[in-house]
Design an enzyme around this catalytic site. Structure first.
Site, mmCIF file in Angstrom:
data_model
loop_
_atom_site.group_PDB
_atom_site.id
_atom_site.type_symbol
_atom_site.label_atom_id
_atom_site.label_comp_id
_atom_site.label_asym_id
_atom_site.label_seq_id
_atom_site.Cartn_x
_atom_site.Cartn_y
_atom_site.Cartn_z
ATOM 1 N N PRO A 1 0.831 -1.293 -0.042
ATOM 2 C CA PRO A 1 -0.118 0.136 0.011
ATOM 3 C C PRO A 1 0.903 1.350 -0.047
ATOM 4 C CG PRO A 1 -0.870 -1.497 1.598
ATOM 5 C CD PRO A 1 0.552 -2.048 1.070
ATOM 6 N N GLU A 2 0.505 2.172 -0.947
ATOM 7 C CA GLU A 2 1.065 3.403 -0.959
ATOM 8 C C GLU A 2 0.560 4.508 0.024
ATOM 9 O OE1 GLU A 2 2.121 4.435 -5.068
ATOM 10 O OE2 GLU A 2 1.748 2.428 -5.629
ATOM 11 N N LYS B 1 4.771 5.146 4.140
ATOM 12 C CA LYS B 1 3.969 3.979 3.999
ATOM 13 C C LYS B 1 4.071 3.297 5.360
ATOM 14 C CE LYS B 1 5.839 3.082 -0.923
ATOM 15 N NZ LYS B 1 6.438 2.183 -1.621
ATOM 16 N N ASN C 1 4.937 2.084 -6.456
ATOM 17 C CA ASN C 1 4.959 1.831 -8.056
ATOM 18 C C ASN C 1 3.941 2.506 -8.722
ATOM 19 O OD1 ASN C 1 6.887 0.554 -9.856
ATOM 20 N ND2 ASN C 1 5.138 -0.953 -10.020
ATOM 21 N N ARG D 1 11.244 -3.327 -10.379
ATOM 22 C CA ARG D 1 9.937 -3.065 -10.257
ATOM 23 C C ARG D 1 9.274 -2.971 -11.634
ATOM 24 N NH1 ARG D 1 8.209 -1.011 -5.489
ATOM 25 N NH2 ARG D 1 6.222 -1.836 -6.135
#
Length: 337
Positions: free
Chosen positions: A2-3, A50, A226, A305
């Protein structure tokens, strides 16, 4: 994982339990004994990037008003939100359709204090770092949405469950937890903080390395993950592998503008109950109808990523091309999320 916007939402779900005592516990955690939370009081919560921080104390104390982690324009939305909107917030449900769990089941990470309880009279902060599909559920448990690789329809097992004296409970899924003596925060690097330092971010972006690497550096863009990386690079019309040193100041300024605008809009949507719509992340075509390229990118020896970009809307700078290349009109337009 989760961002920043998702973790801010988690913080909002946890905050109403501040000032309540833990009366019963559960969960699969092996390195943090769930039973050690019984009789403790949740006294404060903070969020940075985060990471979520929860302060537990063995005795009831006067709870000091915690800092509101939302930018001021979003605080009114938070106050207007209905109590019935307290439900699970998961990166998986909003944007991540499947994939491997980022953390092995039962692995809560190292114990920084070498103990599994915050007893002893001193303040203790529980640091929570969420895995790929990490989430917080309030007064309900997560249910399986599909069968696993073995064909079993097994509900996810929460890492930690805390039942409070007020009658509600919190369930934490897919996360690492560890004790610390104080929360480690740096508001100047938090992309959702009013104290975010643009100059520091611009200096980092101007280095001679691909901007897609720098954007994920939590020292300068805490909370940026991401999804945000892919979306803001597309909106700015910048190829992910463009060295920041070859981009002129206006383009870097525009990139930071997109970071802040996209992150704030994503958080706003979470409080309004609207789903985040991406333009290039996990897409086959960009909004202009061009084919999107997907490739794993990352620094040598570092984490690679998955990155999505449009070669036409985000052209790569040629070796002899000046860094002051003007972005396309598409890149200049500040698009909504």
């Amino acid at each position: 994982m989760p961002e920043g916007p998702s973790v801010r939402k988690f913080h909002h779900l946890v905050s109403p339990f501040v000032g309540q005592q833990v009366v019963r516990t559960g969960g699969s955690s092996q390195k943090l004994n769930p039973a050690s939370f019984e009789s403790l009081w949740l006294q404060d919560t903070q969020v940075h990037g985060k990471k979520l921080f929860l302060r537990f104390d063995p005795d009831e104390q006067i709870v000091s008003p915690g800092n509101n982690p939302l930018p001021e324009p979003l605080q009114k939305s938070e106050q207007k939100e209905e109590a019935g909107h307290q439900q699970k917030v998961s990166e998986q449900s909003s944007l991540s359709p499947g994939g491997a769990d980022a953390l092995p089941s039962g692995d809560d990470g190292p114990q920084h204090l070498g103990e599994d309880t915050p007893a002893g009279g001193a303040e203790r902060w529980l640091q929570v770092r969420f895995g790929l599909f990490g989430s917080v559920w309030v007064n309900e448990f997560s249910r399986a949405k599909k069968a696993n690789k073995r064909g079993d329809w097994r509900d996810p097992i929460p890492r930690l469950v805390l039942h409070f004296g007020g009658g509600g409970f919190l369930a934490f899924y897919n996360c690492q937890m560890s004790w610390s003596s104080s929360p480690v925060v740096s508001p100047t690097s938090d992309i959702l903080s009013e104290e975010f330092h643009r100059g520091q971010a611009l200096e980092a972006l101007s280095r001679d390395q691909p901007v897609c690497y720098t954007l994920l550096d939590q020292r300068y863009f805490s909370g940026l993950g991401n999804i945000i990386k892919n979306e803001v690079l597309y909106r700015a019309g910048i190829h992910p592998l463009s060295p920041g040193s070859r981009l002129d100041p206006p383009r870097l300024e525009a990139l930071v503008d997109h970071v802040l605008a996209f992150s704030a809009a994503w958080l706003q949507g979470k409080f309004q109950g609207t789903q985040q719509h991406t333009q290039v992340y996990q897409k086959q075509q960009c909004p202009a109808g061009h084919q999107v390229v997907k490739e794993a990118l990352g620094p040598p020896g570092g984490l690679q990523r998955l990155t999505w970009w449009c070669p036409q809307c985000q052209p790569r700078l040629s070796p002899d091309e000046p860094g002051a290349q003007a972005p396309s009109s598409q890149g200049l337009a500040l698009k909504g999320p």
